[in-house]
Write a protein that holds these residues in place. Structure first.
Motif, PDB file in Angstrom:
ATOM      1  N   UNK A 172       7.301  -1.894  11.504  1.00 38.12           N
ATOM      2  CA  UNK A 172       5.950  -1.573  11.258  1.00 38.12           C
ATOM      3  C   UNK A 172       5.076  -2.432  10.102  1.00 38.12           C
ATOM      4  N   UNK A 173       4.035  -2.746  10.094  1.00 33.68           N
ATOM      5  CA  UNK A 173       3.188  -3.465   9.416  1.00 33.68           C
ATOM      6  C   UNK A 173       2.615  -2.625   8.323  1.00 33.68           C
ATOM      7  N   UNK A 174       2.789  -3.095   6.944  1.00 31.10           N
ATOM      8  CA  UNK A 174       2.356  -2.535   5.743  1.00 31.10           C
ATOM      9  C   UNK A 174       1.553  -3.701   5.057  1.00 31.10           C
ATOM     10  N   UNK A 175       0.240  -3.063   4.991  1.00 26.35           N
ATOM     11  CA  UNK A 175      -0.873  -3.818   4.118  1.00 26.35           C
ATOM     12  C   UNK A 175      -0.247  -3.997   2.632  1.00 26.35           C
ATOM     13  N   UNK A 176      -0.489  -5.220   2.006  1.00 29.09           N
ATOM     14  CA  UNK A 176      -0.519  -5.406   0.721  1.00 29.09           C
ATOM     15  C   UNK A 176       1.011  -6.146   0.486  1.00 29.09           C
ATOM     16  N   UNK A 177       1.723  -6.366   1.555  1.00 30.59           N
ATOM     17  CA  UNK A 177       2.841  -7.165   1.456  1.00 30.59           C
ATOM     18  C   UNK A 177       3.169  -8.057   2.375  1.00 30.59           C
ATOM     19  N   UNK A 178       3.771  -9.146   2.070  1.00 32.23           N
ATOM     20  CA  UNK A 178       4.411 -10.207   3.177  1.00 32.23           C
ATOM     21  C   UNK A 178       5.403  -9.800   4.023  1.00 32.23           C
ATOM     22  N   UNK A 179       5.840  -8.695   3.865  1.00 32.81           N
ATOM     23  CA  UNK A 179       7.182  -8.211   4.761  1.00 32.81           C
ATOM     24  C   UNK A 179       6.608  -7.023   5.607  1.00 32.81           C
ATOM     25  N   UNK A 200       0.813  -1.352   0.036  1.00 33.54           N
ATOM     26  CA  UNK A 200       0.006  -0.164   0.072  1.00 33.54           C
ATOM     27  C   UNK A 200       0.962   1.298   0.305  1.00 33.54           C
ATOM     28  N   UNK A 201       0.903   2.171  -0.996  1.00 26.29           N
ATOM     29  CA  UNK A 201       1.503   3.133  -1.038  1.00 26.29           C
ATOM     30  C   UNK A 201       1.559   4.210  -0.114  1.00 26.29           C
ATOM     31  N   UNK A 202       0.020   4.578   0.273  1.00 24.04           N
ATOM     32  CA  UNK A 202      -0.273   5.324   1.322  1.00 24.04           C
ATOM     33  C   UNK A 202       0.490   5.228   2.759  1.00 24.04           C
ATOM     34  N   UNK A 203       0.409   3.973   3.028  1.00 22.56           N
ATOM     35  CA  UNK A 203       1.068   3.370   4.517  1.00 22.56           C
ATOM     36  C   UNK A 203       2.500   3.766   4.380  1.00 22.56           C
ATOM     37  N   UNK A 204       3.178   3.562   3.141  1.00 23.56           N
ATOM     38  CA  UNK A 204       4.760   3.537   3.015  1.00 23.56           C
ATOM     39  C   UNK A 204       5.009   5.064   3.126  1.00 23.56           C
ATOM     40  N   UNK A 205       4.133   5.961   2.334  1.00 25.85           N
ATOM     41  CA  UNK A 205       4.503   7.353   2.631  1.00 25.85           C
ATOM     42  C   UNK A 205       4.135   8.020   3.938  1.00 25.85           C
ATOM     43  N   UNK A 247      11.771  -4.987  -4.569  1.00 20.93           N
ATOM     44  CA  UNK A 247      10.612  -5.420  -5.503  1.00 20.93           C
ATOM     45  C   UNK A 247       9.696  -4.285  -6.016  1.00 20.93           C
ATOM     46  N   UNK A 248      10.475  -3.137  -6.636  1.00 20.04           N
ATOM     47  CA  UNK A 248      10.013  -1.896  -6.840  1.00 20.04           C
ATOM     48  C   UNK A 248       9.592  -2.204  -8.656  1.00 20.04           C
ATOM     49  N   UNK A 249       8.231  -2.054  -8.791  1.00 16.09           N
ATOM     50  CA  UNK A 249       8.012  -1.876 -10.147  1.00 16.09           C
ATOM     51  C   UNK A 249       7.925  -0.501 -10.621  1.00 16.09           C
ATOM     52  N   UNK A 250       7.564  -0.153 -11.988  1.00 19.50           N
ATOM     53  CA  UNK A 250       7.174   0.962 -12.339  1.00 19.50           C
ATOM     54  C   UNK A 250       5.717   1.590 -11.785  1.00 19.50           C
ATOM     55  N   UNK A 251       4.758   0.628 -11.727  1.00 20.43           N
ATOM     56  CA  UNK A 251       3.755   0.966 -11.338  1.00 20.43           C
ATOM     57  C   UNK A 251       3.703   1.488  -9.966  1.00 20.43           C
ATOM     58  N   UNK A 252       4.502   0.745  -9.130  1.00 22.48           N
ATOM     59  CA  UNK A 252       4.616   1.047  -7.643  1.00 22.48           C
ATOM     60  C   UNK A 252       5.388   2.321  -7.644  1.00 22.48           C
ATOM     61  N   UNK A 253       6.357   2.693  -8.149  1.00 18.75           N
ATOM     62  CA  UNK A 253       7.066   3.908  -8.400  1.00 18.75           C
ATOM     63  C   UNK A 253       6.039   5.239  -8.425  1.00 18.75           C
ATOM     64  N   UNK A 254       5.156   4.899  -9.658  1.00 20.53           N
ATOM     65  CA  UNK A 254       4.280   5.861  -9.734  1.00 20.53           C
ATOM     66  C   UNK A 254       3.128   6.003  -8.568  1.00 20.53           C
ATOM     67  N   UNK A 255       2.799   5.160  -8.211  1.00 12.32           N
ATOM     68  CA  UNK A 255       1.812   5.088  -7.072  1.00 12.32           C
ATOM     69  C   UNK A 255       2.397   5.657  -5.738  1.00 12.32           C
ATOM     70  N   UNK A 256       3.738   5.611  -5.501  1.00 14.92           N
ATOM     71  CA  UNK A 256       4.286   6.251  -4.330  1.00 14.92           C
ATOM     72  C   UNK A 256       4.522   7.551  -4.520  1.00 14.92           C
ATOM     73  N   UNK A 257       4.846   8.021  -5.921  1.00 15.45           N
ATOM     74  CA  UNK A 257       4.954   9.295  -6.155  1.00 15.45           C
ATOM     75  C   UNK A 257       3.804  10.166  -6.144  1.00 15.45           C
ATOM     76  N   UNK A 258       2.635   9.484  -6.491  1.00 13.27           N
ATOM     77  CA  UNK A 258       1.212  10.167  -6.378  1.00 13.27           C
ATOM     78  C   UNK A 258       0.823   9.991  -5.143  1.00 13.27           C
ATOM     79  N   UNK A 259       1.243   9.158  -4.182  1.00 10.10           N
ATOM     80  CA  UNK A 259       1.119   9.491  -2.707  1.00 10.10           C
ATOM     81  C   UNK A 259       1.756  10.469  -2.104  1.00 10.10           C
ATOM     82  N   UNK A 260       2.747  10.916  -2.648  1.00 10.54           N
ATOM     83  CA  UNK A 260       3.441  11.879  -2.121  1.00 10.54           C
ATOM     84  C   UNK A 260       4.956  11.762  -1.808  1.00 10.54           C
TER      85      UNK A 260
END
Length: 336
Positions: free
Chosen positions: A319-326, A131-136, A151-164
């Motif tokens: 810290x727990x991060x939804x959407x990942x097993x880490x 979840x990009x919002x949790x990470x940010x 495990x960074x994909x282009x979509x994840x990079x874009x989502x993280x940037x949109x989340x700030x």
């Protein structure tokens, strides 16, 4: 003449010659008790000698804390079943395994470092699905200076940037992938990419973090090949061995990310012994799990932040991060 009866000696046992009490369960239970005891003995031998030559042994070594706990339970059960020799063996082995775990829950004395402080967080994005919002939000609330993103994909990079994320950590060295091979580093401080090791299966970029003071830091984003996959044990060993060593007379070095290894792996302990300190172990939190994929994988600690032993650890957290097993791991390091 009256008859007299003769009593056979076997009809009435002599005083003090009572038949021995039968142990509960008989031979079948005894066989099971000893079988498990011998399995634990073999496991302890493999762990103590650091034998992890196959993917099955690598996976088995990761669950040492669970084997130690199971051994205590099994030893007590063997005592209740009056298999004292087996119980003693199992309890002795469990204590031996447990003694290896003790340093992970006891905080260590930190070196007298009083330099700049650097807050580093690492989180495996699980094929970019975290979840990009949790990470940010974590970056913002924990005042993260450097973020490592296996495990960074282009979509994840874009989502993280949109989340700030770019607003908080504008300096970015990204090597995106289509699956789990991509890795990125983002920071609030200037970054300069460098090469500290040969190319590996999964991307592991290195950077110089340009600090405000006279000291800079070299950081490698770690994501070694999982050693539990088929025919991967050799690659796993080689990639852990290839991680950069600390350089006592040069810049401080930090390794952060997904090592796919725990302190119960000799290959990981070798990395630490080169001159690193594990932030979790230094603060007595090295048994806090960072990964789980139940029911196929129990919670284990495979994400780490290793720092040059000249540094002190100001704090460490998971810290727990939804959407990942880490989980995300965060350490504040204090430079010398």
């Amino acid at each position: 003449m009256p008859r007299t009866s003769v009593v056979e000696e076997t009809d009435v046992p002599a005083t003090g010659d009572a038949a021995p009490r039968r142990r509960p369960g008989g031979r079948k239970v005894g066989f099971v008790v000893w079988l498990v005891a011998l399995v634990i003995l073999a496991y302890a031998g493999l762990r103590l000698w650091g034998l992890e030559t196959t993917e099955y042994l690598i996976a088995a070594m990761a669950v040492s804390p669970y084997v130690a706990g199971f051994g205590l339970v099994w030893g007590l059960l063997a005592l209740l079943l009056r298999r004292r020799l087996a119980a003693g063996l199992v309890l002795l082995l469990s204590v031996a395994l447990g003694s290896l775990l003790a340093p992970r829950v006891l905080s260590d004395t930190q070196p007298g470092a009083d330099g700049e402080r650097l807050r580093i967080m690492a989180v495996n994005l699980y094929l970019g699905s975290a979840d990009p919002h949790t990470v940010v939000d974590l970056v913002r609330s924990q005042q993260v200076d450097v973020l490592v993103l296996p495990e960074l994909t282009q979509d994840a990079a874009d989502d993280l940037d949109r989340a700030g994320l770019r607003d908080l950590l504008p300096e970015q060295v990204y090597d995106v992938g289509v699956g789990g091979e991509g890795t990125g580093i983002a920071a609030s401080l200037p970054l300069r990419q460098i090469v500290l090791m040969d190319e590996t299966t999964l991307s592991q970029p290195s950077v110089v973090v340009d600090l405000d003071g006279r000291e800079d830091v070299e950081l490698t984003a770690v994501h070694t090949m999982p050693g539990v996959r088929a025919n991967s044990a050799g690659t796993w060993h080689d990639e852990l061995a290839a991680l950069p060593h600390p350089t006592p007379d040069e810049r401080i070095r930090v390794l952060a990310g997904d090592f796919n290894a725990t302190f119960d792996h000799a290959a990981f302990r070798d990395v630490v012994d080169r001159g690193y300190a594990d932030a979790a172990e230094e603060t007595g939190q090295a048994l806090t799990p960072t990964w789980s994929s139940m029911p196929t994988g129990p919670p284990v600690t495979i994400d780490h932040i290793l720092v040059d032993r000249r540094c002190a650890i100001g704090s460490y957290a998971v810290f727990d991060v939804p959407g990942t097993d880490h989980d995300a791991v965060l350490a504040e390091i204090v430079l010398p």
